[in-house]
Scaffold this motif. Structure first.
Motif, PDB file in Angstrom:
ATOM      1  N   PHE A  49       0.818  -1.217   0.000  1.00  0.00           N
ATOM      2  CA  PHE A  49       0.000   0.000   0.000  1.00  0.00           C
ATOM      3  C   PHE A  49       0.855   1.272   0.000  1.00  0.00           C
ATOM      4  O   PHE A  49       0.315   2.375  -0.051  1.00  0.00           O
ATOM      5  N   LYS A  65      -2.565   8.584   3.736  1.00  0.00           N
ATOM      6  CA  LYS A  65      -3.283   7.724   2.789  1.00  0.00           C
ATOM      7  C   LYS A  65      -2.973   6.252   3.056  1.00  0.00           C
ATOM      8  O   LYS A  65      -3.862   5.385   2.969  1.00  0.00           O
ATOM      9  N   ASP A  69      -5.817   3.498   3.798  1.00  0.00           N
ATOM     10  CA  ASP A  69      -5.966   2.346   2.907  1.00  0.00           C
ATOM     11  C   ASP A  69      -5.914   1.032   3.678  1.00  0.00           C
ATOM     12  O   ASP A  69      -6.622   0.078   3.339  1.00  0.00           O
ATOM     13  N   LYS A  72      -9.234   0.523   5.299  1.00  0.00           N
ATOM     14  CA  LYS A  72     -10.277   0.194   4.325  1.00  0.00           C
ATOM     15  C   LYS A  72     -10.316  -1.285   3.971  1.00  0.00           C
ATOM     16  O   LYS A  72     -11.335  -1.806   3.504  1.00  0.00           O
ATOM     17  N   THR A  73      -9.196  -1.986   4.164  1.00  0.00           N
ATOM     18  CA  THR A  73      -9.188  -3.418   3.851  1.00  0.00           C
ATOM     19  C   THR A  73     -10.116  -4.200   4.761  1.00  0.00           C
ATOM     20  O   THR A  73     -10.534  -5.311   4.422  1.00  0.00           O
TER      21      THR A  73
END
Length: 468
Positions: A49, A65, A69, A72-73
């Motif tokens: 990522f 970010k 990220d 968000k997984t």
């Protein structure tokens, strides 16, 4: 002196924020990245990522970010970053893996139904947001069957090695019914009349039909039924201002409350057909045939049937894709209704597709059609063709539909048939003094080999004489 100190303070603050903004944009010097806390998930998956790793150009924006990220997984419950001596430390805490999902206390909904509702399966990660969402879904499903007091408590059992069992403990609660239905604002129809219109019924031991459960989605249906009832009796302006279910203070059930506005009752004064497709004499004849009548109260059912009749009549006259738009003008307690009738753009037949004929040949069906591929579409001819097919006696049912091809002027006609038995067999045994014992066998088929041909075979066998 005070003004000087104030200016100095403002200058210092401005320099501070300017330096801060510069530092925010400045690149960070990161020589190494360490991942701490990973158990099942590989370090390479996490570092993937970071853009262009290991040649990542680190700054605050990239790191923010990166953190988002990873969240968000749905695999991590915690993600934090720490920078020491040009080393970036990524500290993570993984969500556990669900070993099994259990339900306890459920009688009205079985485990399969609940599994379909929660959509959480073994080997999924235990995400608390997903669990909370599943709890709300279960509660909503119980509300649909009148169990508004249902409680759902999720619990987890740690099995070690990052695995857990997830259990939903359910208390289904008692059934809450509609105790009273109240109407406010109805002057021309009584409460009992309006109660008979809606689908929701009051709870009573002697009522065998209708639902006495309070279901919020049924309120919309009941509102529609009330509007239809009033519109069919001349109350064009009728509205349901409020439709609401209120839980009783003792939590024993609901009161269903409707606040309505009846408005004026309208009768029909003038009926007009506005169309350039037919002459005035034909318009007068059609006005006499429609279901709305001058001097009678407006009826929404009669309006709908009148529109259907006009479409049918114009199609019978050879017009296609007829659009009938009623325009209603209100004046005091009367209405004038103008039916604006227009013909759509001409369409051509692209394909005629026949379905459902496992025995009857396509050619037998096509020879009954008054339309061919490439012809201008004509609804009257199509209906005549469908009638001819039904009269053949080969089919239990004959239906059709039209499929428009995008925005072109072409359409497909799909004819769907359901075949029926077209043959019969007879067998008999007799005796006479002339021929002694006689056997007879008969076969009658009106769609022989699917060719639409009639075949009849009769065989008589006796001891003295045979006949074919």
């Amino acid at each position: 002196m005070l003004k000087f100190l104030l200016k100095l303070q403002i200058t210092f603050l401005l320099m501070y924020f300017i330096n801060f903004s510069f530092s925010f944009a400045d690149p960070l010097i990161i020589k190494k990245v360490n991942v701490v806390g990973e158990k099942r998930i590989s370090e390479s998956f996490i570092l993937n990522f970071l853009p262009n790793f290991p040649n990542t150009k680190f700054n605050d924006e990239v790191l923010n970010k990166f953190t988002k990220d990873l969240y968000k997984t749905g695999l991590f419950s915690e993600v934090s970053l720490d920078i020491k001596k040009n080393i970036l430390e990524v500290i993570i805490k993984e969500f556990p893996i669900i070993n099994n999902v259990f339900f306890t206390g459920n009688d009205l909904l079985d485990d399969k139904q609940l599994n379909d509702i929660v959509k959480i399966s073994p080997r999924d990660t235990l995400n608390l947001d997903n669990v909370n969402e599943a709890v709300e879904k279960i509660r909503t499903e119980y509300q649909k069957i009148g169990r508004y007091l249902a409680e759902v408590k999720p619990t987890k059992v740690n099995l070690g090695e990052g695995r857990v069992d997830l259990n939903f403990d359910i208390i289904e609660g008692s059934l809450l019914t509609v105790k009273n239905i109240n109407f406010v604002g109805n002057q021309n129809y009584s409460n009992s009349e309006l109660k008979s219109i809606i689908s929701t019924k009051e709870d009573a031991w002697y009522k065998l039909f209708g639902s006495n459960k309070f279901l919020p989605e049924r309120l919309e249906y009941d509102k529609t039924k009330l509007v239809e009832f009033y519109n069919q009796r001349g109350y064009i302006d009728f509205k349901v201002e409020i439709a609401r279910g209120d839980l009783l203070p003792d939590i024993s059930g609901f009161n269903l409350n409707f606040i309505v506005s009846e408005g004026k009752r309208y009768s029909v004064k003038n009926l007009i057909i506005d169309s350039s497709l037919i002459d005035d004499n034909k318009k007068k004849l059609l006005i006499k045939e429609i279901f709305l009548k001058k001097g009678e109260y407006f009826d929404s059912r009669a309006l709908e049937e009148s529109i259907k009749l006009l479409v049918k009549e114009f199609e019978f006259l050879g017009f296609n894709f007829i659009r009938v738009s009623p325009k209603i003008t209100k004046n005091k307690n009367v209405v004038n209704i103008m039916f604006v009738v227009q013909e759509g753009t001409e369409k051509y037949i692209n394909k005629i597709i026949i379905m459902g004929n496992s025995r009857t040949n396509d050619s037998v069906i096509r020879r009954e059609l008054s339309l061919l591929e490439g012809d201008p579409f004509n609804k009257s001819k199509l209906l005549t063709s469908i009638g001819d097919l039904r009269r053949l006696g080969y089919f239990q049912s004959v239906n059709y539909r039209l499929d428009q091809i995008d925005s072109s002027d072409l359409l497909n006609i799909i004819i769907d048939v359901k075949e029926t038995n077209t043959g019969s067999v007879s067998f008999g045994v007799g005796y006479s003094s002339l021929n002694n014992t006689t056997l007879s066998f008969g076969l009658n088929e009106k769609n022989f080999l699917g060719e639409g041909k009639k075949v009849r075979l009769q065989v008589d066998l006796s001891e003295k004489k045979n006949k074919l």
